[in-house]
Design an enzyme around this catalytic site. Structure first.
Site, short mmCIF file in Angstrom:
data_model
loop_
_atom_site.label_atom_id
_atom_site.label_comp_id
_atom_site.label_asym_id
_atom_site.label_seq_id
_atom_site.Cartn_x
_atom_site.Cartn_y
_atom_site.Cartn_z
N CYS A 2 48.64 -70.67 -9.41
CA CYS A 2 49.06 -71.00 -8.04
C CYS A 2 47.95 -71.81 -7.42
O CYS A 2 46.88 -71.28 -7.12
CB CYS A 2 49.33 -69.73 -7.25
SG CYS A 2 49.85 -70.05 -5.55
N GLU A 127 54.70 -75.58 -7.73
CA GLU A 127 54.26 -75.65 -9.11
C GLU A 127 54.81 -76.93 -9.72
O GLU A 127 55.86 -77.43 -9.31
CB GLU A 127 54.74 -74.42 -9.90
CG GLU A 127 54.06 -74.24 -11.24
CD GLU A 127 52.55 -74.23 -11.15
OE1 GLU A 127 51.95 -75.32 -11.33
OE2 GLU A 127 51.97 -73.17 -10.88
#
EC number: 4.-.-.-
Length: 354
Positions: A2, A127
């Site tokens: 992340c 992402e």
């Protein structure tokens, strides 16, 4: 992993989104510490200040450990034992912390042993999926499935700050497990609070995008146990660290690639050109409705449960290319989507088995 998030809610709206019950069952709102350090953004990157939840007991010795504080902290943990005067000189990356090595690395093991557990707040995270055969990467916005809301009489885009505040008042924040630490400059000065996000192997639904994902605390019980270090041991808390399938996502534009870009376009759904023809998920459609609704009806604050239409069975999410011309500006972009969604009914998809 992340490495980019969105958390753009105004401070008072963010506070309401974090309502909770204390140990006595009383409904409460968390109190802020250093609120002026919070800077809302659609595109937050490491080393920025981001809001985290933590127990009040970290700041007040006699406090109830179930009571909560919101504090902006630096993303990227600076260990308390770091001896340099400049945190940016830290020689290793502490943006994320792998769950499988959390008890092996001093930077994470020490603060975890002290109960320095926190919950990182975000609208969702971004992402990037590597495109086969090319050097290009496709960004996605990943977030909790959202509660269904009744449509108001108006479907116009919410352009003003006042309307944006109302639009996002029902958004269920993504709650990610983190560890924080307190670093004091060797030459004196203010204590720096910083955090890392714990990561785990991706769930089946996200594995085609990336092999790692944040450890998401799904529900009030998980959040409470993770924060309450006064009552919940480290060993018990670590049982909460695992992947979840209660997640949804949609493709977004390359605007988000540059962390300096801070507009709603960063998280607005886009079309992709592919062989498969799939339609947007129920949650991404509801997000578009929220973006275009001026005053949605307030929903029950209970944790939404995963529904069949909420969690699509997508190993990769691809959408048919839009025939509408590209139109700059957030309102134009969302109007195009809203116009198209009126003409197409979403296809219900089965959830993954747990």
């Amino acid at each position: 992993m992340c490495g980019r998030t969105s958390c753009h809610l105004p401070r008072d709206v963010l506070t309401r989104a974090c309502a909770y019950q204390d140990r006595r069952g009383q409904q409460r709102l968390p109190e802020w510490r250093d609120p002026d350090k919070y800077c809302p953004s659609y595109n937050k990157s490491p080393q920025s200040n981001n809001p985290v939840l933590l127990s009040r007991l970290h700041f007040e010795k006699d406090a109830d450990s179930s009571e909560r504080i919101i504090a902006p902290m630096r993303w990227g943990l600076v260990p308390s034992w770091f001896k340099e005067s400049d945190p940016s000189k830290l020689q290793f990356n502490t943006t994320n912390c792998r769950s499988d090595t959390i008890m092996e690395k001093r930077s994470f093991k020490v603060p975890l042993g002290k109960g320095r557990r926190c919950v990182v707040l975000a609208d969702g995270f971004y992402e990037w999926q590597r495109c086969q055969g090319t050097n290009q990467r496709q960004p996605y916005f990943i977030y909790f499935p959202q509660i269904k809301t009744e449509k108001s009489g108006s479907t116009g885009a919410a352009d003003s700050p006042e309307n944006w505040e109302k639009v996002w008042d029902n958004w269920r924040l993504l709650t990610m497990a983190g560890i924080f630490d307190c670093w004091e400059p060797p030459e004196g000065g203010d204590v720096l609070y910083s955090y890392t996000i714990i990561t785990v192997d991706s769930c089946k639904g996200l594995s085609d995008i990336h092999h790692r994902m944040p450890a998401i605390l799904d529900g009030e019980e998980a959040v409470s146990k993770w924060l309450d270090f006064g009552e919940v041991s480290t060993q018990e808390a670590l049982k909460l660290i695992h992947s979840t399938e209660n997640i949804t996502f949609h493709a977004v534009s390359s605007v988000v690639n540059n962390s300096r870009n801070n507009t709603p376009e960063c998280l607005a759904p886009v079309d992709l050109v592919v062989k498969k023809e799939l339609k947007a998920s129920g949650s991404s459609q509801r997000m578009l409705q929220w973006l275009a609704t001026k005053s949605p009806k307030k929903e029950d604050s209970k944790t939404p449960q995963k529904e069949e239409s909420d969690v699509p069975q997508w190993s990769s999410q691809f959408l048919q290319k839009s025939s509408l011309p590209t139109k700059r500006g957030t309102a134009g972009l969302l109007e195009q989507w809203l116009k198209r969604e009126k003409e197409e009914e979403p296809v219900a998809k089965r959830p993954y088995s747990q």
